[in-house]
Design a protein around this motif. Structure first.
Motif, PDB file in Angstrom:
ATOM      1  N   PHE A   1     -21.228   7.909  16.400  1.00  7.58           N
ATOM      2  CA  PHE A   1     -21.242   8.058  14.948  1.00  7.58           C
ATOM      3  C   PHE A   1     -19.804   8.188  14.453  1.00  7.58           C
ATOM      4  O   PHE A   1     -18.966   8.835  15.098  1.00  7.58           O
ATOM      5  CB  PHE A   1     -22.058   9.285  14.537  1.00  7.58           C
ATOM      6  N   GLU A   2     -19.547   7.573  13.298  1.00  4.06           N
ATOM      7  CA  GLU A   2     -18.208   7.618  12.738  1.00  4.06           C
ATOM      8  C   GLU A   2     -18.290   7.580  11.221  1.00  4.06           C
ATOM      9  O   GLU A   2     -19.314   7.200  10.640  1.00  4.06           O
ATOM     10  CB  GLU A   2     -17.372   6.444  13.252  1.00  4.06           C
ATOM     11  N   ASP A   3     -17.215   7.989  10.606  1.00  2.00           N
ATOM     12  CA  ASP A   3     -17.080   7.961   9.152  1.00  2.00           C
ATOM     13  C   ASP A   3     -15.660   7.493   8.823  1.00  2.00           C
ATOM     14  O   ASP A   3     -14.703   7.887   9.503  1.00  2.00           O
ATOM     15  CB  ASP A   3     -17.359   9.334   8.549  1.00  2.00           C
ATOM     16  N   LYS A   4     -15.564   6.666   7.793  1.00  2.00           N
ATOM     17  CA  LYS A   4     -14.272   6.105   7.417  1.00  2.00           C
ATOM     18  C   LYS A   4     -13.996   6.373   5.951  1.00  2.00           C
ATOM     19  O   LYS A   4     -14.919   6.492   5.150  1.00  2.00           O
ATOM     20  CB  LYS A   4     -14.238   4.600   7.675  1.00  2.00           C
ATOM     21  N   ALA A   5     -12.724   6.478   5.630  1.00  2.00           N
ATOM     22  CA  ALA A   5     -12.284   6.658   4.241  1.00  2.00           C
ATOM     23  C   ALA A   5     -10.962   5.929   4.056  1.00  2.00           C
ATOM     24  O   ALA A   5     -10.131   5.888   4.974  1.00  2.00           O
ATOM     25  CB  ALA A   5     -12.138   8.132   3.901  1.00  2.00           C
ATOM     26  N   GLN A   6     -10.789   5.362   2.873  1.00  2.00           N
ATOM     27  CA  GLN A   6      -9.573   4.614   2.567  1.00  2.00           C
ATOM     28  C   GLN A   6      -8.827   5.272   1.416  1.00  2.00           C
ATOM     29  O   GLN A   6      -9.450   5.823   0.504  1.00  2.00           O
ATOM     30  CB  GLN A   6      -9.898   3.167   2.186  1.00  2.00           C
ATOM     31  N   LEU A   7      -7.510   5.214   1.478  1.00  2.00           N
ATOM     32  CA  LEU A   7      -6.668   5.644   0.363  1.00  2.00           C
ATOM     33  C   LEU A   7      -5.556   4.621   0.181  1.00  2.00           C
ATOM     34  O   LEU A   7      -5.053   4.046   1.162  1.00  2.00           O
ATOM     35  CB  LEU A   7      -6.099   7.042   0.600  1.00  2.00           C
ATOM     36  N   ILE A   8      -5.235   4.369  -1.083  1.00  2.00           N
ATOM     37  CA  ILE A   8      -4.230   3.365  -1.435  1.00  2.00           C
ATOM     38  C   ILE A   8      -2.955   4.095  -1.836  1.00  2.00           C
ATOM     39  O   ILE A   8      -2.951   4.893  -2.775  1.00  2.00           O
ATOM     40  CB  ILE A   8      -4.727   2.465  -2.579  1.00  2.00           C
ATOM     41  N   LEU A   9      -1.900   3.819  -1.115  1.00  2.00           N
ATOM     42  CA  LEU A   9      -0.594   4.429  -1.365  1.00  2.00           C
ATOM     43  C   LEU A   9       0.330   3.370  -1.956  1.00  2.00           C
ATOM     44  O   LEU A   9       0.493   2.282  -1.373  1.00  2.00           O
ATOM     45  CB  LEU A   9      -0.009   4.989  -0.067  1.00  2.00           C
TER      46      LEU A   9
END
Length: 645
Positions: A416-424
């Protein structure tokens, strides 16, 4: 009752024996060979090999004649029945053709025996040929319909058409019907006609119309139908992943194939095997219709490889497997990234700033944290990552524009995994506009045009600032700021001056450090103007005095001051004179005279018994005069009677 013919089987003996019998038969009966050569002249040409004969050829026997039962297929007859079947056919053949009896004994016995082994379909051509080659035409005509009556309808047509073949061909070669060129007339004809003679043959004249119809009928080619193409299997299923798992079960999900085909989709088969082996076994007895399946009754701690196969009428599709083996074990707490609100949008920083972002997460046991930038691993020299059991920190000491991009954080616990993105986004001041020019000059106005800067500072341009400079002073003044268009009109310039113009770019970081100056200068030309004021006719506003408000009669009491009022107008301003009983009051201190903006008042201070009478106000100027009057009554204070006494 006609005797039932013995079962017939296709000849299996080699053609060499038939060829050996051919010379013997030809020598023994030379007289019979001549009619055989002349007889085929009336027959129609034989059809091509494999073609079907017309239906008219089967109608040779009259309708009144009973048809004998069709013999069984040649394959069903036992081999032992071949020899006895040849004897009854050999005896009539010897009676019909005495010349053939003179041939050697072995050749005479083999020829009828070979003719008896020919199938029913192949016997028809031999019967027709025997009728043509016999010594007595009447006997041949009687024997031919009888032999044709024993043959099925399908075999009658080719037998009639093949009667024109040469008589010199061997007996075994004539039996397969059109594989060999010709057959001897005596032996095959007698062997095939003998059983027909025993059963009783119809008249010879019944065969003639049948042969004529068979000769006229054209041959038709029957083409086999093209079989439809076999169905094809579906394409591979899509998007296989693990939805859930615990100590004994694993739940998987997938998507249906892109290409299913005309035969449809029957269902799916789920197969598993232990990691390290290739012993794949299906875990569902019936085909799975939905795209979700729970694999039950597994052993805790096993690592399973899982794949899904789609099935339809065309067979199995290519299998879709999970990229890694699945560990059958329950996860206590699934990983979850809790991205702060301010990082859910684009995070903007200026070049040179320090970046320190903390992103919390949860999961048990401790999740494995990994970072990617634009789909590639991070450069640890530029970006430092420090992760604990609760959060992960992204740190950049001195930010640069190259640090801009999409950063993806992934936390993983088992499968199981979880991902998140952020734009810099790292931004800086923009460059100046690419070019500035003076498009036009007219009157006190100048039109400017410019182009956007080549370097926008890694962000959008928010506006432009336009400045002007007088050539005499050289000082720059801002005339337009925060302007969004790429052209502007500068107005209110001073006549006779020469101006220069420059433009700055702006973004969210501020205004550009440099400006682009227009190469052209704009001069406001001085033009002579002759001004002549318009001539106006002066209006005469003079008028004689006129009272707009007249005096009113009044009454007062002795000792109580009172005031008389009126209003007058006139041009020029009239002179006001107050009179009492036609006598000018003058500068008497008992009276106070006031005239302001045409309003005239006369105040009588504490009048006595002799202050009553007629008061007149007179206004006078160069154009005339006006008079108004009123009556003033001064009353005594009443005294009680007791005081009088």
């Amino acid at each position: 009752m006609p005797s039932k013919p013995a079962p017939i089987k296709k000849a299996a003996k080699p053609a060499k024996k038939a060829e050996a019998a051919e010379p013997a038969a030809a020598e023994a009966a030379p007289a019979e060979a001549a009619p055989a050569e002349a007889a085929p002249a009336e027959a129609a040409p034989a059809p091509a090999e494999g073609e079907a004969a017309p239906a008219e050829a089967a109608a040779a026997p009259p309708a009144e004649e009973p048809k004998p039962p069709t013999p069984p297929p040649a394959e069903a007859a036992p081999p032992a029945a071949e020899e006895p079947a040849a004897d009854p056919a050999a005896a009539p053949a010897a009676e019909e053709a005495p010349a053939a009896a003179e041939a050697p004994a072995d050749a005479a016995e083999e020829a009828p025996a070979a003719a008896a082994e020919v199938p029913v379909e192949a016997a028809a051509p031999a019967t027709d040929k025997a009728a043509a080659a016999s010594e007595d035409p009447a006997d041949a005509a009687e024997e031919a319909p009888a032999a044709a009556a024993e043959v099925p309808v399908e075999a009658a047509a080719p037998a009639t058409d093949k009667a024109a073949a040469p008589a010199e061909a061997p007996a075994d070669a004539a039996a397969p019907a059109a594989e060999e060129a010709a057959a001897p007339a005596e032996a095959p004809a007698d062997a095939a006609a003998a059983p027909a003679a025993e059963e009783g043959a119809p008249a010879a004249d019944a065969e003639a119309p049948a042969e004529a119809e068979a000769a006229e009928a054209p041959a038709e080619e029957v083409r086999p139908e093209t079989p439809p193409p076999p169905p094809e299997p579906t394409s591979i299923p899509l998007d296989l992943f693990i939805e859930d798992k615990n100590d004994t079960t694993v739940t998987i999900m997938w998507s249906q194939p892109e290409v299913i085909g005309d035969s449809g989709l029957d269902g799916y088969t789920i197969e598993v095997c232990k990691d390290g082996t290739e012993d794949w076994k299906a875990v569902n007895e019936d085909l799975q219709k939905s795209c979700r399946y729970v694999i039950k009754n597994q052993t805790t701690g096993d690592r399973l490889k899982i794949r899904v196969v789609a099935l339809n009428a065309g067979g199995r599709s290519p299998s879709l497997s999970l990229p890694e083996a699945v560990l059958v074990k329950e996860v206590a707490d699934r990983p979850k990234i809790r991205l702060p609100r301010y990082l859910r949008q684009r995070y903007v920083a200026q070049v040179g700033e320090k970046i320190n972002l903390t992103i919390p997460f949860s999961g048990k046991p401790k999740p494995v944290v990994s970072w990617m930038k634009d789909g590639l691993p991070l450069d640890t020299k530029r970006v430092m990552i420090r992760s604990t059991e609760r959060d992960s920190i992204l740190f950049i000491r001195v930010s640069e524009r190259d640090d801009s991009g999409v950063y993806e954080m992934c936390v993983k616990v088992d499968d199981f995994e979880d991902k998140a993105q952020l734009i810099l986004q790292i931004v800086e001041l923009p460059g100046p506009p690419a070019s500035v020019k003076v498009a036009d000059t007219w009157g006190f106005n100048v039109a400017l045009e410019w182009t956007a800067p080549t370097d926008k500072g890694n962000t959008d341009i928010t506006g432009y600032t336009v400045q002007k400079s007088d050539k005499k002073t050289g000082d720059w003044f801002t005339v337009v700021e925060h302007y969004h268009r790429l052209n502007a009109t500068i107005s209110d310039l001073i006549m006779g001056n020469t101006y220069k113009f420059r433009v700055y770019s702006e973004n969210k970081c501020g205004i550009s450090e440099e400006a682009t100056v227009a190469k052209e200068e704009s001069s406001i030309v001085k033009i002579g103007i002759d001004y002549k004021p318009p001539e106006y006719k002066e209006r005469d506003f003079t008028e004689p005095p006129k009272f707009t408000t007249a005096l009113n009669d009044r009454a007062t009491t002795v000792g109580y001051s009172t005031k008389l009022l009126c209003s007058v107008r006139g041009v020029p301003r009239p002179k006001v004179i107050w009179m009492k009983n036609q006598m000018i009051i003058g500068e008497d201190p008992k009276y106070r005279q006031i005239c302001v903006q045409g309003i005239c008042s006369l105040e009588i201070r504490k009048p006595g018994n002799y202050d009553g009478g007629v008061y007149t106000c007179k206004a006078k100027n160069t154009h005339g005069e006006a008079i108004v009057s009123c009556k003033l009554e001064v009353k005594q204070i009443p005294v009680p009677d007791a005081e009088k006494q």
